[in-house]
Design a protein around this motif. Structure first.
Motif, PDB file in Angstrom:
ATOM      1  N   ASP A 174       4.026  -8.115  13.858  1.00  0.00           N
ATOM      2  CA  ASP A 174       2.732  -7.579  13.426  1.00  0.00           C
ATOM      3  C   ASP A 174       2.878  -6.735  12.172  1.00  0.00           C
ATOM      4  O   ASP A 174       1.951  -6.638  11.365  1.00  0.00           O
ATOM      5  N   PHE A 175       4.059  -6.108  12.011  1.00  0.00           N
ATOM      6  CA  PHE A 175       4.377  -5.314  10.831  1.00  0.00           C
ATOM      7  C   PHE A 175       5.734  -5.759  10.296  1.00  0.00           C
ATOM      8  O   PHE A 175       6.632  -6.102  11.065  1.00  0.00           O
ATOM      9  N   THR A 226       5.858   5.029   8.376  1.00  0.00           N
ATOM     10  CA  THR A 226       4.480   4.547   8.352  1.00  0.00           C
ATOM     11  C   THR A 226       4.230   3.548   9.468  1.00  0.00           C
ATOM     12  O   THR A 226       3.173   3.571  10.119  1.00  0.00           O
ATOM     13  N   ALA A 227       5.187   2.675   9.721  1.00  0.00           N
ATOM     14  CA  ALA A 227       5.025   1.689  10.795  1.00  0.00           C
ATOM     15  C   ALA A 227       4.805   2.379  12.134  1.00  0.00           C
ATOM     16  O   ALA A 227       3.924   1.985  12.916  1.00  0.00           O
ATOM     17  N   VAL A 273       2.243  -5.364   5.884  1.00  0.00           N
ATOM     18  CA  VAL A 273       3.431  -4.877   5.177  1.00  0.00           C
ATOM     19  C   VAL A 273       3.370  -3.362   5.051  1.00  0.00           C
ATOM     20  O   VAL A 273       2.393  -2.814   4.527  1.00  0.00           O
ATOM     21  N   VAL A 274       4.410  -2.685   5.528  1.00  0.00           N
ATOM     22  CA  VAL A 274       4.453  -1.225   5.460  1.00  0.00           C
ATOM     23  C   VAL A 274       5.504  -0.789   4.442  1.00  0.00           C
ATOM     24  O   VAL A 274       6.516  -1.467   4.255  1.00  0.00           O
ATOM     25  N   PRO A 300       0.822  -1.220   0.000  1.00  0.00           N
ATOM     26  CA  PRO A 300       0.000   0.000   0.000  1.00  0.00           C
ATOM     27  C   PRO A 300       0.852   1.264   0.000  1.00  0.00           C
ATOM     28  O   PRO A 300       1.980   1.284   0.505  1.00  0.00           O
ATOM     29  N   ASP A 301       0.314   2.302  -0.553  1.00  0.00           N
ATOM     30  CA  ASP A 301       0.992   3.589  -0.614  1.00  0.00           C
ATOM     31  C   ASP A 301       1.100   4.196   0.787  1.00  0.00           C
ATOM     32  O   ASP A 301       0.162   4.134   1.585  1.00  0.00           O
ATOM     33  N   ALA A 302       2.269   4.769   1.077  1.00  0.00           N
ATOM     34  CA  ALA A 302       2.491   5.356   2.396  1.00  0.00           C
ATOM     35  C   ALA A 302       1.482   6.454   2.694  1.00  0.00           C
ATOM     36  O   ALA A 302       0.969   6.565   3.814  1.00  0.00           O
ATOM     37  N   GLY A 303       1.207   7.268   1.695  1.00  0.00           N
ATOM     38  CA  GLY A 303       0.278   8.373   1.915  1.00  0.00           C
ATOM     39  C   GLY A 303      -1.107   7.901   2.310  1.00  0.00           C
ATOM     40  O   GLY A 303      -1.744   8.478   3.203  1.00  0.00           O
ATOM     41  N   ALA A 304      -1.567   6.826   1.671  1.00  0.00           N
ATOM     42  CA  ALA A 304      -2.904   6.310   1.974  1.00  0.00           C
ATOM     43  C   ALA A 304      -2.966   5.768   3.401  1.00  0.00           C
ATOM     44  O   ALA A 304      -3.946   5.980   4.124  1.00  0.00           O
TER      45      ALA A 304
END
Length: 437
Positions: free
Chosen positions: A330-331, A369-370, A363-364, A6-10
């Motif tokens: 978890d991430f 983002t994490a 997945v980050v 996924p996109d970081a911004g989203a």
């Protein structure tokens, strides 16, 4: 359809947090009084000398010394010294790759795994044998087969060499040590799979002990070199044990190892960031004793430490993409997925018997983002109060970076040094490099 991160911004837009909302951080070091062997070479020579049956072997006898897949700091020195000492006794040493299914369950893969740990023919001074061929040498009390490496059956004597420590899957009087090296290491892929299947149906420690006793009878095991490490992963004790005393002595050494186990200086976290996971760090990629989560069939989860979320950032080069243990997190960073050697990991899972440890976590796209999604997934209303810590890996939990809320808990402890608080820094979403150095 290919997996898309996924996109970081989203992802960040789904939270109310920004990087500026995150707490400041400080470097922390936990200090311990470490017993340490001053001269590992001398201790190893003495250990070899304490294995009584060696002196009865005819000159030229082949003696196999086991070498496993863990990153044990002093093991290359122990192996090299043991090889030299056996040669001085007019014996012919060889190294036996003993790591169950690791290295993709292939001879070349096991040889590559040893090389990544600094164990090669040139560094230890003798031949390395890594065949995966095994023979069925008996059955356990459950009627399940017990296997032994053909390489180990063909030498004149076997010396087991391994670290004794608490296991990451189970607890009992025999966990990780010489017995496990015999049963799983010298069992190769088939032996490791048979052992884990039996362990899932019964008590792991008892199964290992029973099988080790059988293998001592069926293989030319003459003794072992046992290593106990301190919390800095240096040799605190090196001991030679005759084969007939291994089952008696190993539980005593395990109790000593429990006292020196490296764990985090904090027991309550919202998030633990682990820079690297890997097979040379732990058979489970991350040491479950540090994480406080076992995720193994039939085993109770520990009460401490209590860590709400774990974030794994990378897989070590020595793991060759085997990210077993990512399911404990978890991430995971997108790099973990990009470098994933699924086949090797799944072979390892089938052998060990616990698929949860290979599950794909959230997945980050980057580190920032994490940390920004962590408050929303832990119930922390104010991101500035996020209790998190960052470590290089679970072998080194005494050097870490912690958030400001954690520093308040640690700053008055006499065994902990807390550095100066500073803003958390990212470069294009990536955490600053090794701030605990």
């Amino acid at each position: 359809m290919p997996f898309e991160v996924p996109d970081a911004g989203a992802l960040r837009a789904a939270t109310d947090a920004t990087v500026g909302d995150l707490p400041r951080v400080a470097s922390v070091t936990r200090h311990r009084d470490h017993d340490e062997v001053e001269d590992v070479e001398r201790a190893t020579r003495e250990a070899v000398g304490d294995i009584g049956g060696l002196e009865d072997l005819p000159p030229g006898s082949e003696v196999g010394i086991t070498a496993g897949s863990r990153g044990i700091s002093d093991m290359p020195t122990i192996l090299e010294t043991a090889v030299s000492e056996l040669r001085s006794m007019e014996l012919e040493p060889v190294i036996l790759a003993a790591m169950g299914s690791h290295g993709g369950a292939t001879a070349e893969g096991q040889r590559e795994t040893l090389a990544a740990l600094g164990i090669t023919s040139s560094t230890v001074g003798c031949e390395i044998r890594s065949s995966m061929a095994v023979d069925r040498v008996g059955d356990d009390s459950l009627g399940r087969p017990v296997y032994a490496a053909r390489d180990a059956r063909e030498v004149d004597a076997v010396v087991l060499a391994n670290r004794v420590k608490p296991h990451t899957d189970f607890s009992g009087p025999v966990e990780s040590g010489l017995c496990k090296m015999a049963v799983i290491g010298l069992g190769k892929h088939r032996g490791a799979e048979s052992l884990h299947n039996a362990g899932l149906a019964a008590d792991f420690s008892s199964v290992i002990r029973e099988r080790a006793e059988l293998l001592v009878e069926e293989l030319p095991i003459i003794g072992g070199i046992a290593l106990v490490e301190n919390a800095r992963h240096r040799a605190a004790h090196v001991e030679g044990i005759d084969a007939g005393r291994i089952l008696e002595r190993e539980p005593e050494l395990l109790e000593t190892a429990r006292e020196t186990l490296a764990t985090l200086p904090v027991t309550d976290l919202d998030l633990l960031v682990v820079d690297e996971i890997g097979k040379e760090i732990s058979g489970t990629g991350m040491d479950t004793n540090v994480l406080g989560r076992t995720y193994f069939h039939g085993e109770d989860e520990p009460d401490e430490p209590s860590i709400a979320r774990v974030y794994a950032r990378s897989v070590t080069p020595a793991s060759h993409g085997n990210a077993l243990g990512m399911g404990l997190a978890d991430f995971v960073h997108r790099d973990v997925v990009a470098d994933l050697a699924v086949e090797d990991m799944y072979v390892n899972v089938v052998t060990s018997g616990e698929p949860r440890r290979a599950k794909l976590p959230f997945v980050v796209p980057d580190d920032a983002t994490a940390l920004l999604v962590a408050p929303s997934t832990t119930g922390v209303a104010d991101p500035g109060e996020l209790r998190f810590a960052r470590i290089r890996n679970t072998l080194e939990p005494d050097d870490l970076v912690v958030s400001e809320p954690v520093t308040r808990e640690l700053e008055d402890r006499p065994d902990v040094t807390v550095g100066k608080l500073r803003p958390i820094e990212f470069s294009e979403g990536r955490l600053e490099t090794a701030p605990y150095d």
